[in-house]
Design a protein around this motif. Structure first.
Motif, short mmCIF file in Angstrom:
data_model
loop_
_atom_site.label_atom_id
_atom_site.label_comp_id
_atom_site.label_asym_id
_atom_site.label_seq_id
_atom_site.Cartn_x
_atom_site.Cartn_y
_atom_site.Cartn_z
N GLU A 136 0.71 -1.16 -0.04
CA GLU A 136 0.24 0.13 -0.12
C GLU A 136 1.08 1.27 -0.04
N MET A 137 1.84 1.08 0.77
CA MET A 137 2.73 2.51 0.97
C MET A 137 3.46 2.49 -0.26
N ILE A 192 5.85 2.27 8.23
CA ILE A 192 6.53 2.07 6.72
C ILE A 192 6.54 3.03 5.85
N ALA A 193 5.57 4.08 5.85
CA ALA A 193 5.54 5.61 5.12
C ALA A 193 6.78 6.25 5.56
N HIS A 194 7.10 6.37 6.68
CA HIS A 194 8.33 6.90 7.26
C HIS A 194 9.52 6.17 6.54
N GLN A 202 2.02 12.83 4.89
CA GLN A 202 1.59 13.14 3.61
C GLN A 202 1.15 11.67 2.95
N TYR A 203 1.77 10.80 3.05
CA TYR A 203 1.26 9.58 2.26
C TYR A 203 0.20 8.82 2.89
N LEU A 258 -2.36 10.53 13.04
CA LEU A 258 -2.45 9.71 14.37
C LEU A 258 -1.74 8.32 14.20
N GLY A 259 -1.70 7.83 13.16
CA GLY A 259 -0.72 6.51 12.57
C GLY A 259 0.58 6.78 13.15
#
Length: 427
Positions: free
Chosen positions: A127-128, A180-182, A275-276, A281-282
């Motif tokens: 997803e990311m 994971i987005a990080h 942004q992604y 809050l995640g």
């Protein structure tokens, strides 16, 4: 959270620090060149003055035209040492992200895994990858209770994602997406490549100190064989001390700048994660659980501190916590993505995940049986219809002929070729 504003701020500060790092390397090379040139010049002048009874030459003569070839040779030698050391270190670190993951004891996850937690993290990575617009990297699992993750690799083509078992068992899906987005931000913005370059240049500077250390250690064997009038030992000692001081001091202050760069890239990655995912809050929840977890984000793998700048959370405290820390304070990171945070750090609990397996209870078995019966009935009906159509081939009835006549009239009216005669009987 205005993530674009936070990203621009982090990028500006990173650029300033990188420019400062480059200027520091240049000034270090110039300082060492002038120091060695001055030492050699006064060494020659001292020998000449002692033999002829003259005074030492003035300091301004160090930068005279006669000394320029000597200074240029020294500068080239120092640059060559730093450059070769940097290239050597870069070759060691640029072998691919899988090298880092395997060095930390990571296990490559199979995309066909039956473990629910492992399947969930693989889905989140996919997803990311779509959200960030890059290819899906391999995922490695570290058997560690801490909550941490990392991205390793020199470019997106050889990048990998690593994550601890504690993270996939203690974080919710939204929190995993933030983590994971990080890490995808580190891949997308070239943070891994930047870190490898900084580490390589620091190793080249440190190599000057190692050479000075080698010169000093070699004096123990030289003194025994040197004569009393031989001054080469003194020259080597002073040169070794100078290289040692410049190399280690330059490496120390270079590490301060590298740590500051790493902290800014962490802020950039946090803002990019928002942004992604469009869900501050995640990632904020993941950071809070790190603070409330007994193991935090500290990795127990051998050599974990060597790759500390790659992790989502700090792997442990360094010597000078605030100056050499590769990550900003946890509280500051949380407040940036969640300004309304009240300071609570909940103790994480393991997420309840249903295992991926065949239905076992009577209700599931009954539903599966009904579905199988429906599929079988539809299959029988389709088979009977196919057999009836095959049997009717070559023996059309009145309905078939009427339908064919209508279709032919439609074709002749709308798609007839020129000079077609439509006055035939039956048309």
């Amino acid at each position: 959270m205005n993530f674009f504003e936070h990203q621009d701020r982090a990028k500006r500060k990173t650029l300033q620090l990188v420019v400062l790092f480059i200027l520091g390397v240049i000034s270090l090379i110039l300082t060492l060149t002038l120091a060695v040139g001055a030492f050699l010049y006064f060494q020659q002048g001292s020998a000449g003055a002692t033999g002829q009874g003259q005074s030492l030459p003035p300091v301004s003569q160090v930068l005279s035209t006669e000394q320029l070839p000597l200074l240029a040779g020294i500068a080239l030698a120092v640059c060559a040492v730093v450059l070769l050391g940097s290239l050597f270190r870069r070759m060691q670190l640029g072998s691919g992200g899988h090298t880092v993951a395997e060095a930390l004891g990571g296990r490559l996850l199979n995309t066909a895994t039956r473990d629910a937690n492992e399947k969930r993290i693989l889905n989140v990575v996919e997803e990311m990858a779509l959200a960030s617009g890059i290819a899906v990297p391999p995922v490695y699992l570290l058997d560690d209770d801490s909550i941490n993750a990392f991205a390793a690799g020199f470019n997106p083509q050889d990048a990998v994602i690593g994550i601890t078992r504690g993270a996939i068992e203690l974080l919710s899906r939204d929190e995993l997406q933030g983590v994971i987005a990080h890490e995808f931000s580190h891949i997308l913005h070239g943070d891994m490549r930047l870190n490898i370059r900084l580490i390589s240049w620091l190793y080249g500077i440190l190599l000057l100190g190692l050479i000075g250390r080698f010169l000093l250690s070699s004096l123990r064997f030289r003194r025994v064989r040197s004569s009393r009038n031989d001054k080469s030992a003194a020259v080597m000692m002073l040169l070794g001390v100078g290289l040692l001081i410049v190399g280690y001091a330059g490496s120390f202050f270079g590490n301060l700048i590298k740590a500051a760069v790493s902290r800014q890239r962490e802020f950039l990655a946090d803002a990019s994660a928002v942004q992604y995912t469009r869900n501050p809050l995640g990632i904020a929840g993941a950071l809070k659980k790190i603070g409330g977890h007994y193991a935090g984000s500290s990795l127990n793998a051998p050599g974990a501190n060597e790759f500390s700048h790659m992790y989502f959370g700090s792997s442990g405290s360094s010597g000078l916590t605030s100056l050499l820390a590769t990550h900003p304070p946890l509280e500051e990171r949380i407040k940036r993505v969640d300004p309304g945070w009240k300071g609570d750090l909940p103790q994480p609990e393991r997420m309840t995940q249903e295992p991926i397996q065949e239905p076992t209870d009577s209700g599931d078995r009954k539903a599966s049986a009904l579905a199988a019966m429906a599929m079988a009935a539809s299959s029988v009906n389709a088979q009977q219809a196919a057999q009836h159509s095959i049997a009717a081939m070559g023996d059309p009835d009145a309905a078939h002929l009427a339908y064919a006549t209508i279709c032919l009239k439609h074709w002749m009216i709308n798609y007839r070729p020129p000079h077609t005669n439509l006055s035939r009987p039956g048309l």
